[in-house]
Structures are given as structure tokens and as C-alpha cells.
Motif scaffolding. Structure first.
Motif, PDB file in Angstrom:
ATOM      1  N   VAL A   1      -3.942  30.318 -20.422  1.00  0.00           N
ATOM      2  CA  VAL A   1      -2.910  29.498 -19.253  1.00  0.00           C
ATOM      3  C   VAL A   1      -3.387  28.158 -19.114  1.00  0.00           C
ATOM      4  O   VAL A   1      -2.419  27.230 -19.568  1.00  0.00           O
ATOM      5  CB  VAL A   1      -3.037  30.292 -18.102  1.00  0.00           C
TER       6      VAL A   1
ATOM      7  N   LEU B   1      -7.137  30.257 -11.648  1.00  0.00           N
ATOM      8  CA  LEU B   1      -8.608  30.561 -11.988  1.00  0.00           C
ATOM      9  C   LEU B   1      -8.974  32.058 -11.630  1.00  0.00           C
ATOM     10  O   LEU B   1     -10.217  32.414 -12.088  1.00  0.00           O
ATOM     11  CB  LEU B   1      -9.443  29.580 -11.078  1.00  0.00           C
ATOM     12  N   GLY B   2      -8.175  32.906 -10.975  1.00  0.00           N
ATOM     13  CA  GLY B   2      -8.510  34.186 -10.731  1.00  0.00           C
ATOM     14  C   GLY B   2      -9.361  34.292  -9.422  1.00  0.00           C
ATOM     15  O   GLY B   2     -10.095  35.313  -9.490  1.00  0.00           O
ATOM     16  N   LYS B   3      -9.257  33.473  -8.653  1.00  0.00           N
ATOM     17  CA  LYS B   3     -10.075  33.467  -7.143  1.00  0.00           C
ATOM     18  C   LYS B   3      -8.771  33.521  -5.958  1.00  0.00           C
ATOM     19  O   LYS B   3      -8.363  32.519  -5.885  1.00  0.00           O
ATOM     20  CB  LYS B   3     -10.920  32.409  -7.195  1.00  0.00           C
TER      21      LYS B   3
ATOM     22  N   VAL C   1      -0.642  30.776 -10.442  1.00  0.00           N
ATOM     23  CA  VAL C   1      -0.564  31.868 -11.787  1.00  0.00           C
ATOM     24  C   VAL C   1      -1.623  33.207 -11.377  1.00  0.00           C
ATOM     25  O   VAL C   1      -1.304  34.201 -11.859  1.00  0.00           O
ATOM     26  CB  VAL C   1      -1.341  31.217 -13.000  1.00  0.00           C
ATOM     27  N   GLY C   2      -2.310  32.965 -10.409  1.00  0.00           N
ATOM     28  CA  GLY C   2      -3.254  33.980 -10.078  1.00  0.00           C
ATOM     29  C   GLY C   2      -2.861  35.324  -9.545  1.00  0.00           C
ATOM     30  O   GLY C   2      -1.984  35.264  -9.099  1.00  0.00           O
ATOM     31  N   ILE C   3      -3.289  36.312 -10.216  1.00  0.00           N
ATOM     32  CA  ILE C   3      -3.152  37.805  -9.750  1.00  0.00           C
ATOM     33  C   ILE C   3      -4.436  38.371  -9.639  1.00  0.00           C
ATOM     34  O   ILE C   3      -5.212  38.767 -10.672  1.00  0.00           O
ATOM     35  CB  ILE C   3      -2.300  38.675 -11.019  1.00  0.00           C
TER      36      ILE C   3
ATOM     37  N   THR D   1       2.902  32.964 -20.544  1.00  0.00           N
ATOM     38  CA  THR D   1       2.783  32.370 -19.081  1.00  0.00           C
ATOM     39  C   THR D   1       3.160  30.823 -18.803  1.00  0.00           C
ATOM     40  O   THR D   1       4.084  30.589 -18.071  1.00  0.00           O
ATOM     41  CB  THR D   1       1.380  32.616 -18.444  1.00  0.00           C
TER      42      THR D   1
ATOM     43  N   HIS E   1     -11.600  22.581 -13.813  1.00  0.00           N
ATOM     44  CA  HIS E   1     -12.282  23.790 -14.015  1.00  0.00           C
ATOM     45  C   HIS E   1     -13.589  24.018 -13.338  1.00  0.00           C
ATOM     46  O   HIS E   1     -14.009  23.225 -12.366  1.00  0.00           O
ATOM     47  CB  HIS E   1     -12.616  23.794 -15.659  1.00  0.00           C
ATOM     48  N   SER E   2     -14.320  24.978 -13.762  1.00  0.00           N
ATOM     49  CA  SER E   2     -15.518  25.215 -12.951  1.00  0.00           C
ATOM     50  C   SER E   2     -16.584  24.264 -12.671  1.00  0.00           C
ATOM     51  O   SER E   2     -17.202  24.291 -11.976  1.00  0.00           O
ATOM     52  CB  SER E   2     -16.100  26.440 -13.267  1.00  0.00           C
TER      53      SER E   2
ATOM     54  N   GLY F   1      -8.246  25.476 -13.920  1.00  0.00           N
ATOM     55  CA  GLY F   1      -8.658  26.765 -14.953  1.00  0.00           C
ATOM     56  C   GLY F   1      -8.336  25.955 -16.248  1.00  0.00           C
ATOM     57  O   GLY F   1      -7.393  25.708 -16.441  1.00  0.00           O
ATOM     58  N   ARG F   2      -9.102  26.224 -17.300  1.00  0.00           N
ATOM     59  CA  ARG F   2      -8.898  25.928 -18.717  1.00  0.00           C
ATOM     60  C   ARG F   2      -8.865  27.122 -19.626  1.00  0.00           C
ATOM     61  O   ARG F   2      -9.591  26.868 -20.808  1.00  0.00           O
ATOM     62  CB  ARG F   2      -9.955  24.980 -19.029  1.00  0.00           C
ATOM     63  N   SER F   3      -8.378  28.177 -19.286  1.00  0.00           N
ATOM     64  CA  SER F   3      -8.600  29.267 -20.139  1.00  0.00           C
ATOM     65  C   SER F   3      -7.475  29.068 -21.329  1.00  0.00           C
ATOM     66  O   SER F   3      -6.404  28.178 -21.283  1.00  0.00           O
ATOM     67  CB  SER F   3      -7.972  30.614 -19.440  1.00  0.00           C
TER      68      SER F   3
ATOM     69  N   PHE G   1      -7.661  30.813  -3.194  1.00  0.00           N
ATOM     70  CA  PHE G   1      -8.941  29.715  -3.381  1.00  0.00           C
ATOM     71  C   PHE G   1      -8.133  28.301  -3.016  1.00  0.00           C
ATOM     72  O   PHE G   1      -8.952  27.364  -2.286  1.00  0.00           O
ATOM     73  CB  PHE G   1      -9.145  29.571  -4.875  1.00  0.00           C
TER      74      PHE G   1
ATOM     75  N   THR H   1       6.621  35.445 -16.838  1.00  0.00           N
ATOM     76  CA  THR H   1       5.649  35.691 -18.167  1.00  0.00           C
ATOM     77  C   THR H   1       6.420  36.442 -19.126  1.00  0.00           C
ATOM     78  O   THR H   1       6.573  36.327 -20.322  1.00  0.00           O
ATOM     79  CB  THR H   1       4.278  35.948 -17.601  1.00  0.00           C
TER      80      THR H   1
ATOM     81  N   GLY I   1       4.443  35.814 -12.551  1.00  0.00           N
ATOM     82  CA  GLY I   1       4.406  37.191 -13.348  1.00  0.00           C
ATOM     83  C   GLY I   1       5.848  37.503 -13.919  1.00  0.00           C
ATOM     84  O   GLY I   1       5.601  37.638 -15.433  1.00  0.00           O
TER      85      GLY I   1
HETATM   86  P1  NAD Z   1     -10.020  33.174 -16.993  1.00  0.00           P
HETATM   87  O1  NAD Z   1     -10.686  33.889 -16.119  1.00  0.00           O
HETATM   88  O2  NAD Z   1      -9.881  33.300 -18.371  1.00  0.00           O
HETATM   89  O3  NAD Z   1     -10.330  31.440 -16.711  1.00  0.00           O
HETATM   90  C1  NAD Z   1     -10.758  31.073 -15.293  1.00  0.00           C
HETATM   91  C2  NAD Z   1     -10.675  29.403 -15.510  1.00  0.00           C
HETATM   92  O4  NAD Z   1     -10.800  29.173 -13.953  1.00  0.00           O
HETATM   93  C3  NAD Z   1     -11.800  28.963 -16.096  1.00  0.00           C
HETATM   94  O5  NAD Z   1     -11.334  27.955 -16.939  1.00  0.00           O
HETATM   95  C4  NAD Z   1     -12.756  28.423 -15.088  1.00  0.00           C
HETATM   96  O6  NAD Z   1     -13.546  27.255 -15.523  1.00  0.00           O
HETATM   97  C5  NAD Z   1     -11.893  27.984 -13.957  1.00  0.00           C
HETATM   98  N1  NAD Z   1     -12.590  28.305 -12.630  1.00  0.00           N
HETATM   99  C6  NAD Z   1     -13.412  29.380 -12.236  1.00  0.00           C
HETATM  100  N2  NAD Z   1     -13.914  28.966 -10.975  1.00  0.00           N
HETATM  101  C7  NAD Z   1     -13.459  27.796 -10.685  1.00  0.00           C
HETATM  102  C8  NAD Z   1     -13.785  26.972  -9.583  1.00  0.00           C
HETATM  103  N3  NAD Z   1     -14.481  27.350  -8.466  1.00  0.00           N
HETATM  104  N4  NAD Z   1     -13.167  25.719  -9.595  1.00  0.00           N
HETATM  105  C9  NAD Z   1     -12.284  25.519 -10.781  1.00  0.00           C
HETATM  106  N5  NAD Z   1     -12.109  26.019 -11.725  1.00  0.00           N
HETATM  107  C10 NAD Z   1     -12.495  27.280 -11.778  1.00  0.00           C
HETATM  108  O7  NAD Z   1      -8.428  32.686 -16.300  1.00  0.00           O
HETATM  109  P2  NAD Z   1      -6.843  33.279 -16.790  1.00  0.00           P
HETATM  110  O8  NAD Z   1      -6.963  34.054 -17.995  1.00  0.00           O
HETATM  111  O9  NAD Z   1      -6.207  31.935 -16.966  1.00  0.00           O
HETATM  112  O10 NAD Z   1      -6.539  33.919 -15.521  1.00  0.00           O
HETATM  113  C11 NAD Z   1      -6.350  33.052 -14.326  1.00  0.00           C
HETATM  114  C12 NAD Z   1      -5.509  33.894 -13.167  1.00  0.00           C
HETATM  115  O11 NAD Z   1      -4.385  34.035 -13.607  1.00  0.00           O
HETATM  116  C13 NAD Z   1      -5.958  35.589 -13.179  1.00  0.00           C
HETATM  117  O12 NAD Z   1      -5.929  35.729 -11.747  1.00  0.00           O
HETATM  118  C14 NAD Z   1      -5.077  36.029 -13.902  1.00  0.00           C
HETATM  119  O13 NAD Z   1      -4.905  37.578 -13.426  1.00  0.00           O
HETATM  120  C15 NAD Z   1      -3.930  35.504 -13.685  1.00  0.00           C
HETATM  121  N6  NAD Z   1      -3.100  35.444 -14.665  1.00  0.00           N
HETATM  122  C16 NAD Z   1      -1.596  35.578 -14.544  1.00  0.00           C
HETATM  123  C17 NAD Z   1      -0.630  35.741 -15.484  1.00  0.00           C
HETATM  124  C18 NAD Z   1       0.819  35.657 -15.008  1.00  0.00           C
HETATM  125  O14 NAD Z   1       1.450  36.075 -15.884  1.00  0.00           O
HETATM  126  N7  NAD Z   1       0.857  35.636 -13.692  1.00  0.00           N
HETATM  127  C19 NAD Z   1      -0.924  35.539 -16.702  1.00  0.00           C
HETATM  128  C20 NAD Z   1      -2.442  35.237 -17.084  1.00  0.00           C
HETATM  129  C21 NAD Z   1      -3.365  35.280 -16.320  1.00  0.00           C
END
Ligand code: NAD
Length: 289
Positions: free
Chosen positions: A169, A212-214, A232-234, A140, A192-193, A164-166, A217, A275, A272
Motif C-alpha cells: 500500500v 498503518l493498521g492502528k 486504508v486501515g481495516i 489497493t 512511517h514509524s 505507512g510504507r508497506s 490513529f 481494492t 476496501g
Molecule cells: P503494514 O502493517 O505492512 O505496515 C504498516 C506501516 O505503518 C509500516 O510501514 C510502518 O512503518 C507504519 N507505521 C506503524 N506505526 C506507525 C506510526 N506510529 N507512525 C507512522 N507510521 C507507522 O501495513 P499494510 O499492509 O499497508 O496495512 C495497513 C492497514 O491497511 C491495515 O489495517 C490493513 O488491514 C489495511 N489494508 C487495507 C486494505 C484495503 O483494501 N482497504 C488493503 C491492504 C491493507
């Protein structure tokens, strides 16, 4: 505002990869081969894996999909990984995440040999990435770099904010954007959160990368005029307008943010497809070795 069109760019990338595959075959080599392991039958994971298999076909790769039940033991899964590690026919292996709770994702990731880790998640590959050595970049973040590069987005000296710090990504993205490379050389803030003044930091971003997956947001008041936005979010949200009963939403409120920025990725059709194209590129590199 201009769209960073990941769908279009990924098609170009796939065409380039397909040409390379033809060259390998013309020189008497074998087709690159990607293996994917899918555990359980989560709808979203199923969709992603199918898209990857379809993309392999499109560029002329062979692919193998190994399906395992959701209650497979960790050891059984690790054995599947070891089998593929040793299979000389296979150039790249991905295990679709997330995995069921009883299986350690890090154990699985560490069991894949770094030479076949085309998702770029193995600690060896992440270490090499940090040191700016040749490696498989995580798919990604690599796709995002490619997109920024192909749209000639200036990054040097800019302030990049990553939300987001996953491990797959946000964290690698923050490292890559700070490297001394053509796409890089940013001053990076990783949020991050637990970040307290996120809105203020986000407003100071020249390049904002949101993972961040919200859904929705990031709103217009969190974005600087003229910023570059990578969403990036989906997330699957319910919809009565689609046959499936759901649609995909990004982490950015597109309709209100788009008019404010210089470039933005749509969801779907942004990060997407990039990636998937990066995953294919990593597999090609592995095959060429
Ligand atoms: P994850 O769930 O592992 O991590 C989420 C991150 O967001 C954490 O580090 C957390 O600290 C941070 N976070 C949560 N709430 C927060 C807030 N209120 N303020 C600031 N930061 C906050 O996430 P991920 O695996 O990196 O995935 C994130 C999103 O990206 C998801 O929607 C996932 O589906 C999507 N994703 C898309 C692709 C793509 O190819 N487009 C690939 C991977 C992930």
C-alpha cells in the motif's frame, strides 16, 4: 464534507466490467478466470477471499479457490502457484496475505508469473509501475487512484502525505501519487514509524493517505482544514453491538476528522470495495490480452 463512497463507485466499476465480460463472450471468448490461494483459516483473510470470489460471480468471471492447510510446506504452496501459472484457463492469480511465518511471501510473489500477477506485487510489475509502463497496478493503490479520479479530486501541485510504507500500500501509493499522470503530480511525503514530526507533516497534507493498521490513529489535530482523507486501515475491534462480536475500524478517527475535511473515505465502504474492483479490472485486462 463529502464522502468518497467506495461502495457506490465500486458498484459502477463492476457494472462496467460486467459489460466488458458480456462483450468477450459475445465475441466467442471465454469468461475471465481468477484463482485465489488461501492458506490456513484466519478469519479476516477468509472474509477478504470470500468477498473476492463473490465479486467474481457478480461480474460474470469464473473463479477457483484453492484452500491449503496452515502447515502446508513452502514447496507445496509454490507447486500450486506453478500449476496455476501453467493453466491456460486461468487469467489471474492471487495468494491471500499474510502467509504463515514459515513461508516466504517474497518467494511466493516472485513465483507467480508477472502476466497473471493481478495483485500487482511482483517485482517486475512494481518496476513497470515505477517506470510508468503498462502493468497491473497494486490493487489497493489502484483503487484509491480510481476513487480520486471519479470524484475529480485535483492532485496536481498538491502535497500528498502517505502514512505507512508497506510494499502493498504505502510505498506504491507514494510512487503513484508523484507520477506525471492525471491522478498524480503531487509533491509526496512518505512517512512511517520512524518519522519524528509526523503530526506536523500530516497537518501540511492537502491529501492524506493513511495505511498503518492502528485504529483511529489520525485525530482531528493532525488534519488540515479542507484536506482530502483516504483511510486504508481495516482493523477488527471487539463490539457487543454486532452479531459477529467485532466491527471494522479505520486508521482515522472518522467522527472528529470528517467535519474538518473536504472529502473522506468511510470504513467500511471506502477503500476496501475499491481494492476488490481493481483486482477484477486487472483480471479483465489479463483476460483481454
Ligand atoms: P503494514 O502493517 O505492512 O505496515 C504498516 C506501516 O505503518 C509500516 O510501514 C510502518 O512503518 C507504519 N507505521 C506503524 N506505526 C506507525 C506510526 N506510529 N507512525 C507512522 N507510521 C507507522 O501495513 P499494510 O499492509 O499497508 O496495512 C495497513 C492497514 O491497511 C491495515 O489495517 C490493513 O488491514 C489495511 N489494508 C487495507 C486494505 C484495503 O483494501 N482497504 C488493503 C491492504 C491493507
Amino acid at each position: 464534507m463529502q464522502l468518497l463512497d467506495g461502495k457506490l463507485t465500486s458498484e459502477t466499476l463492476k457494472d462496467e466490467i460486467a459489460v466488458e465480460v458480456q462483450k468477450i463472450i459475445a465475441n466467442g471468448g471465454k469468461k475471465p478466470h481468477l484463482a485465489a490461494i488461501l492458506v490456513g483459516n484466519d478469519g479476516a483473510s477468509e472474509t477478504y477471499v470470500n468477498a473476492k470470489v463473490k465479486a467474481c460471480k457478480k461480474v460474470g468471471f469464473d473463479s477457483t479457490l484453492v484452500r491449503l492447510d496452515a502447515d502446508v510446506s513452502e514447496e507445496e504452496l509454490l507447486n500450486e502457484v506453478r500449476k496455476i501459472n501453467e493453466d491456460p484457463e486461468i487469467d489471474g492469480l492471487i495468494v491471500q496475505l499474510p502467509l504463515p511465518k514459515h513461508i516466504s511471501e517474497i518467494k511466493v510473489t516472485e513465483t507467480i508469473v508477472p502476466e497473471k500477477d493481478v495483485d500487482g506485487f511482483h517485482p517486475v510489475n512494481l518496476g513497470r509501475m515505477t517506470l510508468n509502463l503498462p502493468t497491473f497496478l497494486p490493487a489497493t493503490p489502484a483503487g484509491i487512484l480510481e476513487l480520486l479520479d471519479r470524484y475529480d479530486i485535483e492532485t496536481s501541485g498538491k502535497h500528498c502525505v502517505v502514512i505507512g510504507r508497506s510494499h502493498i500500500v504505502g510505498s506504491p501509493m507514494s510512487i503513484l501519487m508523484a507520477r506525471n499522470t492525471k491522478v498524480g503530480n503531487c509533491t509526496v511525503t512518505l512517512t512511517h514509524s520512524r518519522t519524528t514530526n509526523l503530526e506536523e507533516i500530516s497537518r501540511s497534507a492537502d491529501i492524506l493517505i493513511v495505511a498503518l493498521g492502528k485504529p483511529e490513529f489520525v485525530t482531528a489535530d493532525m488534519v488540515k482544514e479542507g484536506a482530502v482523507i483516504v483511510d486504508v486501515g481495516i482493523t477488527r475491534v471487539k463490539s457487543d453491538k454486532t452479531k459477529s462480536g467485532w466491527k471494522l475500524k479505520g486508521d482515522v478517527a472518522f467522527d472528529e476528522v470528517a467535519p474538518k475535511c473536504s472529502f473522506i473515505t468511510p470504513v467500511p465502504g471506502g477503500v476496501g470495495p475499491m481494492t476488490i474492483a481493481s483486482l477484477l479490472k486487472n483480471t479483465l485486462i489479463s483476460a483481454q490480452k
